[in-house]
Structure formats: C-alpha cells, structure tokens
Design an enzyme around this catalytic site. Sequence first.
Site, PDB file in Angstrom:
ATOM      1  N   HIS A  70       0.889  -1.318   0.003  1.00  8.46           N
ATOM      2  CA  HIS A  70       0.103  -0.040  -0.022  1.00  8.46           C
ATOM      3  C   HIS A  70       0.896   1.240   0.006  1.00  8.46           C
ATOM      4  O   HIS A  70       1.852   1.324   0.746  1.00  8.46           O
ATOM      5  CB  HIS A  70      -0.990  -0.071   1.008  1.00  8.46           C
ATOM      6  CG  HIS A  70      -2.000  -1.185   1.125  1.00  8.46           C
ATOM      7  ND1 HIS A  70      -3.090  -0.897   0.438  1.00  8.46           N
ATOM      8  CD2 HIS A  70      -2.150  -2.335   1.647  1.00  8.46           C
ATOM      9  CE1 HIS A  70      -4.006  -1.845   0.454  1.00  8.46           C
ATOM     10  NE2 HIS A  70      -3.152  -2.792   1.174  1.00  8.46           N
ATOM     11  N   HIS A  71       0.466   2.136  -0.826  1.00  5.88           N
ATOM     12  CA  HIS A  71       1.148   3.435  -1.164  1.00  5.88           C
ATOM     13  C   HIS A  71       1.410   4.341   0.249  1.00  5.88           C
ATOM     14  O   HIS A  71       0.525   4.415   0.997  1.00  5.88           O
ATOM     15  CB  HIS A  71       0.789   4.144  -2.062  1.00  5.88           C
ATOM     16  CG  HIS A  71       1.536   5.173  -2.797  1.00  5.88           C
ATOM     17  ND1 HIS A  71       1.650   6.435  -2.166  1.00  5.88           N
ATOM     18  CD2 HIS A  71       2.355   5.422  -4.056  1.00  5.88           C
ATOM     19  CE1 HIS A  71       2.685   7.342  -2.936  1.00  5.88           C
ATOM     20  NE2 HIS A  71       2.995   6.379  -3.890  1.00  5.88           N
ATOM     21  N   PHE A  72       2.832   4.930   0.309  1.00  8.91           N
ATOM     22  CA  PHE A  72       3.009   5.570   1.616  1.00  8.91           C
ATOM     23  C   PHE A  72       2.290   6.939   1.636  1.00  8.91           C
ATOM     24  O   PHE A  72       1.935   7.477   2.832  1.00  8.91           O
ATOM     25  CB  PHE A  72       4.497   5.806   1.664  1.00  8.91           C
ATOM     26  CG  PHE A  72       5.067   6.885   0.549  1.00  8.91           C
ATOM     27  CD1 PHE A  72       5.069   8.121   0.818  1.00  8.91           C
ATOM     28  CD2 PHE A  72       5.397   6.419  -0.713  1.00  8.91           C
ATOM     29  CE1 PHE A  72       5.617   9.144   0.126  1.00  8.91           C
ATOM     30  CE2 PHE A  72       5.786   7.383  -1.281  1.00  8.91           C
ATOM     31  CZ  PHE A  72       5.987   8.450  -1.176  1.00  8.91           C
TER      32      PHE A  72
END
Length: 261
Positions: free
Chosen positions: A132-134
């Site tokens: 999951h993207h930061f």
Amino acid sequence: PGVMARLGLDYESLAKLNSKIIMASCSGFGQTGPLSKNTSYDIIGQAMSSVMHMTGDPDGPPQYVGNYIGDTNTGVHAALAICAALFYRDRTGKGQLIDIAQVDSLFFMDMINIPLYALTNGEQNPKRFGAHHFGIAPLGVFKGKDGYIVLQAVEHPFPQLAKAMQREDLLTDPKFATNIKRLENRDELVTMIEAWLLTFPSNDAALAALAEVRIPCAPILDVGQAFNHPHIRARGMVTEVEHPIFGKMQITNTPFVFSET
C-alpha cells in the site's frame, strides 16, 4: 569498457574511417566513472539504482523485481538514443558515440523517490512501503473473492468509490474525509474495502463495478493470465515467429504501434 578499443573497433577508430558512424555502447556502469570497469547483471543495476531498496515489504529485506527491467530498459533507452542520433546526423551529417548505462537507466526511471529526497534536501529518504502506497490511500493491493486486485482512489475519485461501496458516510467521517486522514486510518480502510470486494461473486464483477464509476483498477495477473489476456492479445502484444531450432514459437511483440510502418 575497453574491449572494443583492444579490438581496434572503438568509436574513435571507426569514426576516423567514417565520421557518420553512430555507435551505441550498453554496459552496467557506463564508459566513465569509478565503477565503469565493474561487471554487471540486471540485479546489480537494480541494487545500485535504489530499485531493490524500494521493493518489498517495509519490515522485510530488499527484493529483486521479478522481471529483468534493467536489461530491457537499458536496451530501450539505447534504441531511443540511436533514433535521436540518426535525426541529428540527418541534420548535421555527424555521427556520435552513445554511452548507455544500466544503472543510469534505472536511476532515471524513479519519478517519485529521487525527487522526494532531493526536494527535501535529504530530510526524507524514502523506504519501501509494500502493498500500500505511503502517500495515497487507498492505493495498493486488495484481496478479493478469487485473488488480488489493485485499485487507486486519490482525492477526486474517492467519492465515487464511497458511492460504489454504498458508504457515502465515509465522505463526512473525520477518519476518512481527507487523504491525510485516510492514510492515518489506512488499515481500517483496507479492511472495509476488502470486505466490500468479498460481497461480489468474483473479482471480475468487483472490477466491473469499480470501472463503472471510473476507479482505476486491475486484476493482478500471473504470467499465463497476462500472456492469454484478451486485451494483451487484441493489442498484438503476442506474435508468432519461426525459430531455427524450436520452430514456430510465440514471443512478446514490441509495444511500438505506428500508423505508417
């Protein structure tokens, strides 16, 4: 580097015979620099360019990208450079030497992490963030009825996602009303989205519902699924050739689609 010169086939020698010659040299580290003499393979380029550092789970070791992106990416950059050099020669009559390094090509590809480091003067040194993207939520890998999918809903499409989920209350919920808040409560949001995905009879049905409201999404295909996918085939990305040993075989086609040639 240096081998062609020992053979008398380096650019300087050939250019004396014909100043229009264009030579492209591909290597791991390039023709100049402290590491130019080092040997290299795809994994070396991935390691040196920070690609491996950014790949994998945040609490696990760096990982090798499961595709030889360094080799192919270097070749594509070389081909593009040759086309530019041909155009320059057409204008000026001059050839030139092109020096393409695998590490350079992979380093160049980073359009997010390198600028993030540079623009903060090193205060932010990006780390791998896993599934999951930061910086955006939701953006990542989600488990559905029969495998995994990816979806992305930044600020302006998030209301469409909430509407598709029949959870428009999320738009006014302080925990999910903004991207910053969604990042703070990402685990809860991921759980909610995955629970919604499981209400569909299949991933295809869930993807159709997401596409209907213009949410970017896709199934995570294995090699065989990608090779046989109707869209990949419709784009002509699989072609058949005659191999001198294996006979007829299917290979990936080039992604360049021209209107004239």
